[in-house]
Design an enzyme around this catalytic site. Sequence first.
Site, short mmCIF file in Angstrom:
data_model
loop_
_atom_site.label_atom_id
_atom_site.label_comp_id
_atom_site.label_asym_id
_atom_site.label_seq_id
_atom_site.Cartn_x
_atom_site.Cartn_y
_atom_site.Cartn_z
N GLY A 1 0.83 -1.20 0.00
CA GLY A 1 0.00 0.00 0.00
C GLY A 1 0.86 1.24 0.00
O GLY A 1 1.98 1.22 0.52
N CYS B 1 5.86 -0.11 7.00
CA CYS B 1 5.53 1.06 6.19
C CYS B 1 6.73 1.38 5.31
O CYS B 1 7.86 1.36 5.79
CB CYS B 1 5.21 2.24 7.11
SG CYS B 1 4.77 3.75 6.24
N LEU B 2 6.46 1.69 4.05
CA LEU B 2 7.56 2.07 3.15
C LEU B 2 8.26 3.33 3.64
O LEU B 2 9.42 3.56 3.30
CB LEU B 2 7.03 2.26 1.72
CG LEU B 2 6.59 0.97 1.02
CD1 LEU B 2 5.88 1.31 -0.29
CD2 LEU B 2 7.79 0.06 0.76
N HIS C 1 -4.41 2.05 7.62
CA HIS C 1 -3.02 2.54 7.68
C HIS C 1 -2.82 3.65 6.63
O HIS C 1 -2.21 4.69 6.93
CB HIS C 1 -2.09 1.35 7.44
CG HIS C 1 -0.64 1.67 7.32
ND1 HIS C 1 0.30 1.18 8.21
CD2 HIS C 1 0.06 2.38 6.40
CE1 HIS C 1 1.51 1.62 7.84
NE2 HIS C 1 1.39 2.34 6.75
N GLU C 2 -3.33 3.43 5.42
CA GLU C 2 -3.11 4.39 4.33
C GLU C 2 -3.95 5.66 4.52
O GLU C 2 -3.47 6.76 4.23
CB GLU C 2 -3.41 3.75 2.97
CG GLU C 2 -2.59 2.50 2.63
CD GLU C 2 -1.09 2.65 2.78
OE1 GLU C 2 -0.59 3.80 2.71
OE2 GLU C 2 -0.40 1.63 2.98
N HIS D 1 -2.17 7.97 6.72
CA HIS D 1 -1.15 8.78 6.03
C HIS D 1 -1.76 10.08 5.49
O HIS D 1 -1.15 11.14 5.58
CB HIS D 1 -0.54 8.02 4.85
CG HIS D 1 0.57 7.08 5.21
ND1 HIS D 1 1.74 7.50 5.81
CD2 HIS D 1 0.71 5.74 5.03
CE1 HIS D 1 2.54 6.46 5.97
NE2 HIS D 1 1.94 5.37 5.51
N GLN E 1 3.04 9.97 1.04
CA GLN E 1 4.37 9.35 1.13
C GLN E 1 5.28 9.73 -0.04
O GLN E 1 6.50 9.59 0.05
CB GLN E 1 4.25 7.83 1.19
CG GLN E 1 3.58 7.33 2.46
CD GLN E 1 3.40 5.83 2.42
OE1 GLN E 1 2.43 5.33 1.89
NE2 GLN E 1 4.36 5.09 2.96
C1 QAP Z 1 1.08 -0.78 5.02
O1 QAP Z 1 3.19 -1.17 4.08
C2 QAP Z 1 0.80 -2.04 5.79
O2 QAP Z 1 9.97 -2.05 6.12
C3 QAP Z 1 1.83 -0.98 3.74
O3 QAP Z 1 11.79 -2.82 4.32
C4 QAP Z 1 1.81 -2.92 6.14
O4 QAP Z 1 3.71 -1.87 2.03
C5 QAP Z 1 -0.46 -2.33 6.16
C6 QAP Z 1 7.80 -2.48 3.24
C7 QAP Z 1 1.55 -4.06 6.85
C8 QAP Z 1 -0.74 -3.47 6.86
C9 QAP Z 1 0.25 -4.35 7.21
C10 QAP Z 1 8.23 -2.20 4.51
C11 QAP Z 1 8.74 -2.90 2.31
C12 QAP Z 1 6.40 -2.35 2.84
C13 QAP Z 1 9.55 -2.32 4.86
C14 QAP Z 1 4.07 -1.65 3.17
C15 QAP Z 1 10.49 -2.72 3.92
C16 QAP Z 1 10.07 -3.01 2.65
C17 QAP Z 1 5.44 -1.84 3.63
CO CO Z 2 2.69 3.45 5.47
#
Ligand code: QAP
Ligand code: CO
Length: 168
Positions: free
Chosen positions: A46, A92-93, A134-135, A138, A51
Site C-alpha cells: 500500500g 511502512c515504506l 493505515h493508508e 497517512h 508518502q
Molecule cells: C502498510 O506497508 C501495511 O519495512 C503498507 O523494508 C503494512 O507496504 C499495512 C515495506 C503491513 C498493513 C500491514 C516495509 C517494504 C512495505 C519495509 C508496506 C520494507 C520493505 C510496507
Molecule cells: Co505506510
Amino acid sequence: MAMLEILEFPDPRLRTKAEPVVLVDNAIRKTVEDMLETMYEANGIGLAATQVNVHKRIIVIDVSEERSEPMVFINPNITVLDEEPDSYDEGCLSVPGFYETVERPKGIRVEALDKDGQSFVIEPEGLLAVCLQHEVDHLNGKLFVDYISPMKRNRIRKKLEKQHRAQA
Ligand code: QAP
Ligand code: CO
C-alpha cells in the site's frame, strides 16, 4: 510511468493533511500510475500520496499474492462497522526495516472514487481492512509509529536519522 521518491520518517512532510481530489482527470490518473509503479518497485502492499509528497487524497493498494490486483481509492471515507480490535504486525515504506503490532477496528466500510471518478463501496476484512486504515492515516498525517510507545518510536526515529545522515 515514473518511480517517485518515498519520504521517510521523521520527515515533517509526512505530517501534511492531504486535500480532497476535486476532479479525477488525466493528471490524477498519471499520479495513480506513478504511485502504483513506485509501490510495486518498493515491494509494498500500500502507498498513500502523502508518502510521495503529493498532498491529495489518493491511495493505491495491492494485497494479492501475485501482485496483480491493483486497487485505487480516491477521497476514501471510512466508517467503522465493528469496533472489535484486530492486531497486526504493520510496516511502512516510510519506516523501512521496522515492524510493530498495531490494533485497529476489525470491520470497516470504505466509500471512495475509482480511477474513472466512479464512486464505489467495499467492506474489507483482514489485511485489506488493516492496510486501508493505515493508508488513510497517512492522508491525515498519521503514521503507524504514532500508535506505539514514545520510547520505541524515538528508537526508530534515531536509527532512521542516523541512516539518513549516512546517505547524505
Ligand atoms: C502498510 O506497508 C501495511 O519495512 C503498507 O523494508 C503494512 O507496504 C499495512 C515495506 C503491513 C498493513 C500491514 C516495509 C517494504 C512495505 C519495509 C508496506 C520494507 C520493505 C510496507
Ligand atoms: Co505506510
